[in-house]
Scaffold this motif. Structure first.
Motif: not given
Ligand code: URP
Ligand code: ZN
Ligand code: ZN
Length: 480
Positions: A228-239, A259-273
């Motif tokens: 994205a930096e090479l192209v100078d194009q704005p991006i959002q990284i999901f989850h 660049i903007w970032a998104e997360t989701c509740p599953q990464y805040l309240v669930l775990t691999a367990a």
């Protein structure tokens, strides 16, 4: 004194920066005033309640076409019902291009299915096959039609795009003015790990997480940022699943990358367990990237507080557990590779985040509004959404901060037969949801008609303009 069609009285209005006691006046579908002593032909008493913008969920998979030609069981009607039950009034869903196929006819199918929506909606267009026709004709056409965000998968069969393909998409987005969103995990490494795990007999749902550890999410994120930096194009990284990945995004933000970032509740309240639960129950928690551990969630909260993470969406996925297209469709001993990825969360998102964030003292109510409504609207060019201000759409949720609720699948009111949050107790819940001035959910009862939702065509907006900073000053997008 002006009189309004409707006034929400005596509540505490929450904006992205503050909260204060005020009335909200609505004329027709639009917020007309926020002030004191407002009078309306109709009045709703919001004493003791927060008055917040209806949630904007900028990442939802609804009635999405699958590779076998079927669509998700979660329809625009059931998804809308679930959204309203949870306080969300607008969603951005996905239109998928499959390799070898054009975008146009598939997009028409999405538009037809979405015509039954009750929530307001827009689309991200998934690009899997950046052919010359797609790059030079279809992408410009769909952007002109108001679909101003593209999604690229760096992993998953049959969706993933290689680096050259990504560069072509980034360059096309730069030329025509769209935001590129990304699913960042390393395709080849996950494939290789999966084969090794299955060959070793490690097939249970929990090995889904083993096949795609943090390093593979981090690598793909760093690569996406560099391209994205090479192209100078704005991006959002999901989850974004953990702080380790968010830290790479923070580094890019610090050097001026858009660049903007998104997360989701599953990464805040669930775990691999959770994926290790017995009797195949672990499959209910399988999504990609995989939930990590409690430390990763703690680190993510810190990144949310620092402002690295801009958006918290649900990544709502319409897979049921049972049935011919569900997570158990290949049997209760299915290897993790054959279990559909993704968890439902459209109805639960706001309650989970309010409870774990605001009630638990991790973030303020203003942070909550910024992450779940204001920022998703601002970043995706939904100019009339996500804020309680004169001129904005009267999308409003009345929220009882003291209401304690035990989440059940029934409460979600979706078409999916489970929620990964079953039995979880949350404090803070919606009591009334309004979409463009109409009450659409009151005390969990739907009051909207199929087809009353509206497609939102998104025009050009300054936030996603390139920075103009290019290596050597040469603009490859003008030639590629
Ligand atoms: O596991 C997930 N996240 N499924 C939904 C599709 C995606 O990757 O966003
Ligand atoms: Zn994804
Ligand atoms: Zn998704």
């Amino acid at each position: 004194m002006a009189r309004y069609d409707l006034v929400i009285k005596n509540g505490v209005v929450v904006t992205p920066v503050e909260q204060y006691a005020a009335d909200v006046g609505v004329n027709g579908e639009t917020i007309a005033a926020v002030g004191h002593g407002l009078r309306g032909d109709q009045e709703i008493d919001a004493s003791g309640l927060l008055v917040m913008p209806g949630g904007v969920d900028s990442h939802c998979h609804v009635e999405q076409l699958r590779a076998d030609g079927t669509t998700d069981e979660e329809s625009f009607i059931s998804a809308s019902t679930s959204a309203f039950a949870g306080g969300t009034t607008t969603a951005i869903t996905f239109s998928t291009q499959f390799k070898g196929y054009p975008i146009g006819p598939a997009l028409s199918g999405y538009q037809q299915r979405a015509a039954r929506s009750m929530m307001d909606y827009s689309f991200h267009q998934i690009i899997t096959d950046p052919t010359d026709t797609v790059i030079n004709q279809e992408i410009p056409a769909l952007i002109a039609a108001g679909i101003r965000s593209l999604k690229v998968f760096l992993t998953y069969d049959p969706l993933h795009v290689d680096d050259r393909g990504l560069l072509r998409i980034l360059a096309a987005a730069r030329r025509h003015g769209a935001l590129v969103t990304l699913h960042c995990e390393n395709y080849a490494a996950i494939g290789w790990m999966t084969e090794a795990l299955l060959a070793a007999g490690l097939t249970a749902p929990k090995y889904h997480a083993w096949s795609r550890p943090v390093a593979l999410e981090r690598e793909a994120t760093v690569r996406a940022i560099a391209l994205a930096e090479l192209v100078d194009q704005p991006i959002q990284i999901f989850h974004v699943s953990c702080a380790e990945v968010a830290e790479e995004i923070a580094r890019a933000q610090a050097r001026g990358v858009k660049i903007w970032a998104e997360t989701c509740p599953q990464y805040l309240v669930l775990t691999a367990a959770d994926m290790d639960r017995p009797d195949f129950e672990g499959a209910k928690f399988m999504c990609s990237p995989a939930p990590r551990d409690a430390d990763a969630a703690t680190g993510l909260w810190e990144q949310i507080r620092r402002g690295t993470i801009d958006v918290i969406s649900s990544d709502h996925s319409g897979y049921r557990f049972e049935g011919s297209r569900g997570k158990r469709s290949a049997g209760s001993n299915a290897p993790f590779r054959d279990i559909p990825n993704g968890v439902p969360g459209l109805g639960a998102r706001l309650m989970l985040l309010f409870s774990e964030g605001v009630t638990a003292g991790r973030i303020s109510a203003s942070d909550f509004v910024r992450l779940t409504a204001f920022n998703p609207a601002r970043l995706f060019g939904l100019t009339n959404k996500g804020r309680l201000a004169p001129g904005a759409d009267a999308d409003i949720v009345l929220w009882d901060v003291h209401k304690q609720v035990t989440l059940t699948n029934g409460m979600m009111q979706h078409a999916i037969d489970y929620t990964p949050y079953e039995g979880r107790v949350v404090t803070g819940a919606p009591v009334l949801t309004m979409r463009r001035g109409a009450v659409v959910m009151r005390d969990a009862l739907l009051q909207a008609e199929p087809g009353s939702g509206r497609f939102i065509a998104r025009g050009p907006y300054d936030l996603i303009k390139p920075t103009g900073r290019l290596a050597n000053g040469f603009n490859p997008s003008a030639y590629a």
